[in-house]
Design a protein around this motif. Sequence first.
Motif, short mmCIF file in Angstrom:
data_model
loop_
_atom_site.label_atom_id
_atom_site.label_comp_id
_atom_site.label_asym_id
_atom_site.label_seq_id
_atom_site.Cartn_x
_atom_site.Cartn_y
_atom_site.Cartn_z
N ASP A 141 3.35 -1.10 50.61
CA ASP A 141 4.31 -0.58 49.64
C ASP A 141 5.37 -1.65 49.35
O ASP A 141 5.96 -2.21 50.25
N ASP A 142 5.60 -1.96 48.06
CA ASP A 142 6.56 -2.98 47.66
C ASP A 142 7.99 -2.44 47.53
O ASP A 142 8.91 -3.22 47.30
N LYS A 143 8.20 -1.17 47.67
CA LYS A 143 9.54 -0.60 47.51
C LYS A 143 10.55 -1.12 48.52
O LYS A 143 11.67 -1.43 48.15
N PRO A 144 10.19 -1.25 49.79
CA PRO A 144 11.18 -1.79 50.73
C PRO A 144 11.63 -3.21 50.35
O PRO A 144 12.79 -3.57 50.50
N LEU A 145 10.72 -4.02 49.86
CA LEU A 145 11.08 -5.37 49.45
C LEU A 145 12.01 -5.34 48.24
O LEU A 145 12.90 -6.18 48.12
N GLY A 146 11.84 -4.38 47.37
CA GLY A 146 12.72 -4.22 46.22
C GLY A 146 14.14 -3.91 46.66
O GLY A 146 15.11 -4.42 46.09
N PHE A 147 14.28 -3.07 47.67
CA PHE A 147 15.60 -2.74 48.20
C PHE A 147 16.25 -3.97 48.84
O PHE A 147 17.45 -4.20 48.68
N VAL A 148 15.46 -4.74 49.54
CA VAL A 148 16.00 -5.95 50.16
C VAL A 148 16.45 -6.93 49.08
O VAL A 148 17.54 -7.50 49.18
N ASP A 149 15.64 -7.13 48.05
CA ASP A 149 16.02 -8.03 46.96
C ASP A 149 17.30 -7.56 46.26
O ASP A 149 18.17 -8.37 45.94
N ALA A 150 17.41 -6.27 46.02
CA ALA A 150 18.60 -5.72 45.37
C ALA A 150 19.83 -5.93 46.26
O ALA A 150 20.90 -6.30 45.77
N TYR A 151 19.67 -5.69 47.56
CA TYR A 151 20.79 -5.88 48.49
C TYR A 151 21.25 -7.33 48.51
O TYR A 151 22.44 -7.63 48.45
N VAL A 152 20.30 -8.24 48.59
CA VAL A 152 20.63 -9.66 48.63
C VAL A 152 21.32 -10.08 47.33
O VAL A 152 22.30 -10.82 47.33
N LYS A 153 20.82 -9.59 46.21
CA LYS A 153 21.39 -9.94 44.91
C LYS A 153 22.83 -9.44 44.78
O LYS A 153 23.71 -10.14 44.28
N GLU A 154 23.10 -8.24 45.26
CA GLU A 154 24.43 -7.64 45.15
C GLU A 154 25.42 -8.27 46.13
O GLU A 154 26.63 -8.31 45.86
N ASN A 155 24.94 -8.79 47.26
CA ASN A 155 25.84 -9.28 48.30
C ASN A 155 25.81 -10.79 48.48
O ASN A 155 26.23 -11.31 49.50
N THR A 156 25.35 -11.49 47.47
CA THR A 156 25.34 -12.94 47.52
C THR A 156 26.57 -13.48 46.81
O THR A 156 26.94 -13.00 45.75
N THR A 157 27.20 -14.46 47.43
CA THR A 157 28.37 -15.08 46.82
C THR A 157 28.03 -16.51 46.43
O THR A 157 27.14 -17.13 46.99
N GLU A 158 28.79 -17.04 45.50
CA GLU A 158 28.60 -18.40 45.04
C GLU A 158 29.95 -19.09 45.00
O GLU A 158 30.94 -18.52 44.54
N LEU A 159 30.00 -20.30 45.52
CA LEU A 159 31.23 -21.06 45.54
C LEU A 159 31.44 -21.71 44.17
O LEU A 159 30.58 -22.40 43.66
N VAL A 160 32.60 -21.46 43.58
CA VAL A 160 32.93 -22.00 42.27
C VAL A 160 34.05 -23.01 42.43
O VAL A 160 35.04 -22.75 43.10
#
Length: 62
Positions: free
Chosen positions: A4-23
């Motif tokens: 099932d690919d759904k758990p990986l989708g949740f992980v990707d969404a979590y990483v995308k929402e909680n990733t920061t970038e230094l500006v």
Amino acid sequence: MIKDDKPLGFVDAYVKENTTELVDPLDIKKKIESLEEKNNTLLKELDTQIKVSNATTLIEIA
């Protein structure tokens, strides 16, 4: 068994929402590199002048 690919989708969404970038709006990295280059050039010029000064002998005849 099908994976099932759904758990990986949740992980990707979590990483995308909680990733920061230094500006760096002031381009500090470029300024630091520029100043380091100027400093190195100055030190080379000073080193050359000191070598010339130490190697020069002036003789005054009075």
